[in-house]
Design a protein around this motif. Structure first.
Motif, PDB file in Angstrom:
ATOM      1  N   LEU A 294       5.377  -9.935  -3.977  1.00 56.55           N
ATOM      2  CA  LEU A 294       4.280  -9.007  -3.723  1.00 56.55           C
ATOM      3  C   LEU A 294       4.795  -7.733  -3.049  1.00 56.55           C
ATOM      4  O   LEU A 294       4.422  -6.620  -3.424  1.00 56.55           O
ATOM      5  N   ASN A 295       5.673  -7.883  -2.071  1.00 56.33           N
ATOM      6  CA  ASN A 295       6.207  -6.722  -1.364  1.00 56.33           C
ATOM      7  C   ASN A 295       7.145  -5.889  -2.234  1.00 56.33           C
ATOM      8  O   ASN A 295       7.332  -4.693  -1.990  1.00 56.33           O
ATOM      9  N   CYS A 296       7.728  -6.508  -3.255  1.00 53.02           N
ATOM     10  CA  CYS A 296       8.630  -5.784  -4.147  1.00 53.02           C
ATOM     11  C   CYS A 296       7.892  -4.768  -5.014  1.00 53.02           C
ATOM     12  O   CYS A 296       8.520  -3.926  -5.662  1.00 53.02           O
ATOM     13  N   LEU A 297       6.572  -4.836  -5.059  1.00 51.53           N
ATOM     14  CA  LEU A 297       5.808  -3.916  -5.891  1.00 51.53           C
ATOM     15  C   LEU A 297       5.729  -2.509  -5.302  1.00 51.53           C
ATOM     16  O   LEU A 297       5.202  -1.599  -5.943  1.00 51.53           O
ATOM     17  N   PHE A 435      -9.064   0.649  20.914  1.00 54.36           N
ATOM     18  CA  PHE A 435      -8.053   0.476  19.875  1.00 54.36           C
ATOM     19  C   PHE A 435      -8.691  -0.151  18.633  1.00 54.36           C
ATOM     20  O   PHE A 435      -9.779  -0.727  18.693  1.00 54.36           O
ATOM     21  N   MET A 436      -7.985  -0.040  17.526  1.00 52.87           N
ATOM     22  CA  MET A 436      -8.508  -0.542  16.258  1.00 52.87           C
ATOM     23  C   MET A 436      -7.518  -1.505  15.608  1.00 52.87           C
ATOM     24  O   MET A 436      -6.303  -1.304  15.659  1.00 52.87           O
ATOM     25  N   ILE A 437      -8.058  -2.541  14.985  1.00 53.86           N
ATOM     26  CA  ILE A 437      -7.299  -3.416  14.093  1.00 53.86           C
ATOM     27  C   ILE A 437      -7.876  -3.178  12.698  1.00 53.86           C
ATOM     28  O   ILE A 437      -9.091  -3.226  12.511  1.00 53.86           O
ATOM     29  N   ASN A 438      -7.012  -2.914  11.731  1.00 52.96           N
ATOM     30  CA  ASN A 438      -7.467  -2.597  10.381  1.00 52.96           C
ATOM     31  C   ASN A 438      -8.304  -1.319  10.369  1.00 52.96           C
ATOM     32  O   ASN A 438      -9.321  -1.219   9.693  1.00 52.96           O
ATOM     33  N   GLY A 439      -7.848  -0.336  11.123  1.00 55.92           N
ATOM     34  CA  GLY A 439      -8.502   0.963  11.130  1.00 55.92           C
ATOM     35  C   GLY A 439      -8.046   1.808   9.951  1.00 55.92           C
ATOM     36  O   GLY A 439      -7.423   1.307   9.006  1.00 55.92           O
ATOM     37  N   PRO A 440      -8.348   3.106   9.958  1.00 56.16           N
ATOM     38  CA  PRO A 440      -7.892   3.974   8.878  1.00 56.16           C
ATOM     39  C   PRO A 440      -6.371   3.974   8.772  1.00 56.16           C
ATOM     40  O   PRO A 440      -5.665   3.807   9.760  1.00 56.16           O
ATOM     41  N   ASN A 441      -5.898   4.116   7.528  1.00 57.32           N
ATOM     42  CA  ASN A 441      -4.460   4.095   7.228  1.00 57.32           C
ATOM     43  C   ASN A 441      -3.799   2.777   7.604  1.00 57.32           C
ATOM     44  O   ASN A 441      -2.614   2.733   7.939  1.00 57.32           O
ATOM     45  N   SER A 442      -4.571   1.673   7.512  1.00 60.29           N
ATOM     46  CA  SER A 442      -4.017   0.344   7.789  1.00 60.29           C
ATOM     47  C   SER A 442      -3.728  -0.453   6.525  1.00 60.29           C
ATOM     48  O   SER A 442      -2.849  -1.306   6.518  1.00 60.29           O
ATOM     49  N   ALA A 443      -4.498  -0.232   5.478  1.00 57.35           N
ATOM     50  CA  ALA A 443      -4.369  -1.052   4.273  1.00 57.35           C
ATOM     51  C   ALA A 443      -3.044  -0.773   3.576  1.00 57.35           C
ATOM     52  O   ALA A 443      -2.341   0.194   3.884  1.00 57.35           O
ATOM     53  N   THR A 444      -2.715  -1.630   2.637  1.00 55.58           N
ATOM     54  CA  THR A 444      -1.452  -1.478   1.930  1.00 55.58           C
ATOM     55  C   THR A 444      -1.695  -1.447   0.439  1.00 55.58           C
ATOM     56  O   THR A 444      -2.514  -2.204  -0.086  1.00 55.58           O
ATOM     57  N   GLY A 445      -0.998  -0.554  -0.256  1.00 52.47           N
ATOM     58  CA  GLY A 445      -1.133  -0.471  -1.705  1.00 52.47           C
ATOM     59  C   GLY A 445      -0.349  -1.551  -2.415  1.00 52.47           C
ATOM     60  O   GLY A 445      -0.611  -1.849  -3.581  1.00 52.47           O
ATOM     61  N   ALA A 446       0.603  -2.154  -1.746  1.00 54.97           N
ATOM     62  CA  ALA A 446       1.398  -3.250  -2.305  1.00 54.97           C
ATOM     63  C   ALA A 446       1.862  -4.122  -1.148  1.00 54.97           C
ATOM     64  O   ALA A 446       2.552  -3.658  -0.250  1.00 54.97           O
ATOM     65  N   GLY A 447       1.469  -5.373  -1.162  1.00 56.12           N
ATOM     66  CA  GLY A 447       1.823  -6.271  -0.069  1.00 56.12           C
ATOM     67  C   GLY A 447       0.577  -6.923   0.496  1.00 56.12           C
ATOM     68  O   GLY A 447      -0.541  -6.633   0.071  1.00 56.12           O
ATOM     69  N   SER A 448       0.769  -7.802   1.449  1.00 57.57           N
ATOM     70  CA  SER A 448      -0.341  -8.534   2.037  1.00 57.57           C
ATOM     71  C   SER A 448      -0.873  -7.831   3.275  1.00 57.57           C
ATOM     72  O   SER A 448      -0.102  -7.441   4.164  1.00 57.57           O
ATOM     73  N   LEU A 449      -2.179  -7.667   3.341  1.00 59.97           N
ATOM     74  CA  LEU A 449      -2.800  -7.047   4.505  1.00 59.97           C
ATOM     75  C   LEU A 449      -2.680  -7.931   5.737  1.00 59.97           C
ATOM     76  O   LEU A 449      -2.616  -7.431   6.866  1.00 59.97           O
ATOM     77  N   VAL A 516      -7.000   8.127   3.205  1.00 57.22           N
ATOM     78  CA  VAL A 516      -7.448   7.732   4.540  1.00 57.22           C
ATOM     79  C   VAL A 516      -7.342   6.230   4.787  1.00 57.22           C
ATOM     80  O   VAL A 516      -7.484   5.787   5.929  1.00 57.22           O
ATOM     81  N   ALA A 517      -7.093   5.446   3.737  1.00 54.52           N
ATOM     82  CA  ALA A 517      -7.136   3.996   3.904  1.00 54.52           C
ATOM     83  C   ALA A 517      -5.769   3.346   3.997  1.00 54.52           C
ATOM     84  O   ALA A 517      -5.635   2.286   4.605  1.00 54.52           O
ATOM     85  N   LEU A 518      -4.754   3.958   3.396  1.00 56.39           N
ATOM     86  CA  LEU A 518      -3.469   3.274   3.239  1.00 56.39           C
ATOM     87  C   LEU A 518      -2.445   3.671   4.284  1.00 56.39           C
ATOM     88  O   LEU A 518      -2.402   4.816   4.747  1.00 56.39           O
ATOM     89  N   TRP A 519      -1.583   2.712   4.606  1.00 56.38           N
ATOM     90  CA  TRP A 519      -0.443   2.983   5.466  1.00 56.38           C
ATOM     91  C   TRP A 519       0.564   3.841   4.699  1.00 56.38           C
ATOM     92  O   TRP A 519       0.843   3.591   3.530  1.00 56.38           O
ATOM     93  N   PRO A 520       1.147   4.853   5.354  1.00 61.53           N
ATOM     94  CA  PRO A 520       2.087   5.741   4.670  1.00 61.53           C
ATOM     95  C   PRO A 520       3.480   5.136   4.569  1.00 61.53           C
ATOM     96  O   PRO A 520       4.440   5.592   5.209  1.00 61.53           O
ATOM     97  N   GLY A 521       3.604   4.128   3.756  1.00 56.78           N
ATOM     98  CA  GLY A 521       4.875   3.444   3.595  1.00 56.78           C
ATOM     99  C   GLY A 521       4.634   2.060   3.038  1.00 56.78           C
ATOM    100  O   GLY A 521       3.508   1.691   2.691  1.00 56.78           O
ATOM    101  N   SER A 522       5.675   1.282   2.962  1.00 60.95           N
ATOM    102  CA  SER A 522       5.545  -0.080   2.457  1.00 60.95           C
ATOM    103  C   SER A 522       4.930  -0.989   3.511  1.00 60.95           C
ATOM    104  O   SER A 522       4.822  -0.623   4.689  1.00 60.95           O
ATOM    105  N   CYS A 523       4.558  -2.176   3.086  1.00 61.60           N
ATOM    106  CA  CYS A 523       4.067  -3.187   4.031  1.00 61.60           C
ATOM    107  C   CYS A 523       5.129  -3.487   5.085  1.00 61.60           C
ATOM    108  O   CYS A 523       4.834  -3.567   6.278  1.00 61.60           O
ATOM    109  N   LEU A 524       6.374  -3.605   4.650  1.00 66.76           N
ATOM    110  CA  LEU A 524       7.467  -3.891   5.585  1.00 66.76           C
ATOM    111  C   LEU A 524       7.706  -2.725   6.528  1.00 66.76           C
ATOM    112  O   LEU A 524       8.092  -2.918   7.685  1.00 66.76           O
TER     113      LEU A 524
END
Length: 585
Positions: A294-297, A435-449, A516-524
């Motif tokens: 999944l992370n390799c995507l 503080f926020m958990i799963n706030g803006p720019n937290s989701a991932t386009g490839a990998g497990s949330l 606004v939703a995704l982390w700017p990088g890979s899940c790792l």
């Protein structure tokens, strides 16, 4: 160079403006501070926070406030036909609490809810969870260094029966970004006299569509799951689609395709489940392979990359083959934008359902809803018994309730355009101890949330420990740190597929706009970023009113072990370095 003159009799600097100081009477590792912590939401984020706070911190009064009549968040609220996780189930559970009994490669929503319920029971989290508390506002008190939280008290049916206020030293917001739904803005939507349903408030089984004429509005993940679930029962099913969508090859698909070559969801056999349960090494290898694949995507998310080009060709070929019976659907459904620009879904059975005789694909805008059906922009009116709105959520991150910080600043105003933040977890200097958990720019386009949520909680538990250990009244991120992170975000995404034109909740439902939703990088990348907090990016106000010495938390020069404990505890914590092998020169 500045040199200090030291008073030889006291060791104190002289000719330096002195501030009154008195040693705090406590060991260095226990300030005696009792911390009130409020977590908002009892979904994945709130559950992880409850477990880790209880495990790692002492002297904490913890309350987890949940608006619903049960735990689970989105997995409690959503129960539409076909609801399932869109990544392999073995990559969608807590790293420290694996589930050996997922029944299928893609787990159903009810099964995920059952898993979360078992986790809550195992760690006895109900002692912290306050059900039927709907947050209606939060306001910071600068003098006290606390948040006042306002709640509506609800009955089991969700109706208001009272109000209450609570105070907390620190708030952890864990409400998630996709839990606020609305009916679509379509003329006459509430004039319909038949059964009107929303994917986020679906209260009947798929058999409820038996013998009926059903319309499904939308082309996102929910619609892609609902259509194949209702198709076997409906007399006629029409899907109204404005845009296009990639229906993905199954994620982390190697193990699935071994068992199900056509990519349909695989239900594990009794023999497979027994081996998961009895062969720990086999299970761990299987689970590791799912997350690794999944992370390799991540490499597919770069626009124009070889992987992206190959994915477009592969997806287009696969979709065209499955839609060969009705090629006109492929012409309208297959996108021109890159793969993963919108959230991908594996959609087992969806394309197969579209080519069934009782399904019509309607790529037209809806002009209006009438008492008996839907009139399309092509002028055709069709009558229905049921209309299902799979039209998504409010993805702007702008809170529905006022969150008032310093100087009267309201997050609703600060986030009226872009939800600016620092590392997805802090808002700005006007909102200390929030503080926020799963706030803006937290989701991932490839990998497990899930792993990102776990690592965010680890980071925030360290922040709580710092606040408690150093007796901090207010901890707020610096504006410069927010600005720098948002600059990083803005410069990262243009090279990715997420920055290309396509309407997505990644961009708050816009065709073109900031991500606004995704982390700017890979899940790792997120996992490693959260591992080493930059505490220098925050400003602090001490809770000690007697002095402003930043090191007052050093206490009285003692530790807890000096007073009552193992006075050689460090010998149990030795980190033995490996001895290099001798190399003959």
């Amino acid at each position: 160079m500045v040199s200090l003159n030291i008073d030889p009799s006291t060791g104190r600097p002289i000719n330096v403006e002195a501030k009154p100081f008195k040693l705090e009477d406590h060991p260095v590792d226990d300030s005696g501070r009792r911390l009130k912590v409020a977590v908002i939401g009892a979904g994945f984020a709130g559950i992880i926070a409850g477990i880790r706070i209880d495990q790692r911190l002492r002297n904490v009064d913890l309350d987890i406030y949940e608006k619903n009549n049960g735990i689970g968040g989105t997995w409690l609220e959503n129960d539409y036909p076909g609801l399932a996780c869109d990544i392999p189930a073995h990559a969608y559970h807590l790293t420290f609490e694996p589930n050996l009994s997922w029944s299928a490669f893609y787990a159903t929503g009810r099964e995920i809810l059952s898993y979360l319920t078992r986790v809550v029971d195992k760690y006895q989290l109900m002692r912290f969870i306050r059900l039927r508390h709907l947050l209606t506002g939060a306001e910071w008190n600068e003098e006290k260094g606390q948040w006042t939280l306002s709640f509506d008290l609800l009955d089991e049916a969700g109706s208001k029966v009272g109000e209450t206020t609570k105070v907390a030293d620190v708030v952890l917001q864990g409400m998630g970004g996709l839990n606020r739904w609305n009916w679509p803005d379509i003329e006459g939507i509430h004039d319909f006299k038949g059964r009107l349903l929303h994917s986020a408030k679906y209260d009947e089984a798929p058999e409820g569509a038996k013998g009926k004429r059903v319309a499904v509005i939308g082309s996102g993940s929910s619609a892609i799951q609902i259509v194949p679930a209702l198709q076997p029962f409906a007399k006629q099913l029409d899907q109204y689609v404005r845009g296009s969508a990639w229906v993905a090859a199954p994620f982390a698909s190697s193990e699935l395709l071994k068992r199900s070559p056509n990519g349909t969801n695989h239900k594990f056999t009794d023999e497979e489940l027994a081996r998961f349960r009895d062969d720990t090494e086999f299970y761990n290898e299987f689970r590791h392979a799912q997350e690794a694949e999944l992370n390799c995507l991540h490499h597919l998310t770069f626009h124009g990359s070889a992987g992206q080009v190959a994915a477009v060709a592969e997806f287009k070929e696969a979709m065209s083959a499955k839609l060969a019976k009705k090629p006109e659907i492929a012409e309208r459904l297959i996108p021109t934008f890159p793969v993963a620009c919108r959230r991908l879904t594996p959609g087992p059975g969806y394309l197969e359902a579209l080519v069934e005789d009782n399904v019509d694909f309607r790529p037209v805008d809806i002009k209006r809803v009438t008492a008996t059906g839907i009139e399309g922009s092509d002028g055709e009116h069709r009558e229905y018994d049921s209309i299902v709105c799979a039209t998504g959520f409010d993805s702007t991150y702008r809170p529905r309730v006022p969150i008032i910080g310093r100087n009267g600043k309201n997050v609703q105003d600060v986030w009226s355009d872009i939800p600016t933040n620092y590392l997805s977890m802090a808002i700005g200097p006007e909102f200390p101890n929030y503080f926020m958990i799963n706030g803006p720019n937290s989701a991932t386009g490839a990998g497990s949330l899930v792993i990102i949520l776990e690592r965010e909680v680890d980071y925030l538990v360290e922040a709580l420990a710092k606040i408690q250990r150093e007796n901090i009244k207010a901890m707020a991120v610096k504006q410069g740190a927010v600005d720098d992170f948002m600059s990083y975000v803005a410069n990262y995404f243009p090279a990715t597929v997420f920055g290309q034109p396509c309407r997505s909740w990644y961009k708050a439902g816009k065709l073109i706009g900031p991500v606004v939703a995704l982390w700017p990088g890979s899940c790792l990348h997120a996992v490693k970023t959260f591992k080493h907090p930059r505490w220098e990016d925050y400003e602090y106000v001490s809770a000690n009113k007697e002095h402003e010495n930043r090191l007052g938390w050093l206490g009285n020069g003692w530790t807890e072990e000096d007073v009552d404990g193992d006075t050689a505890f460090y010998l149990k914590e030795v980190n033995y370095p490996p001895v290099p092998l001798k190399v003959e020169v």
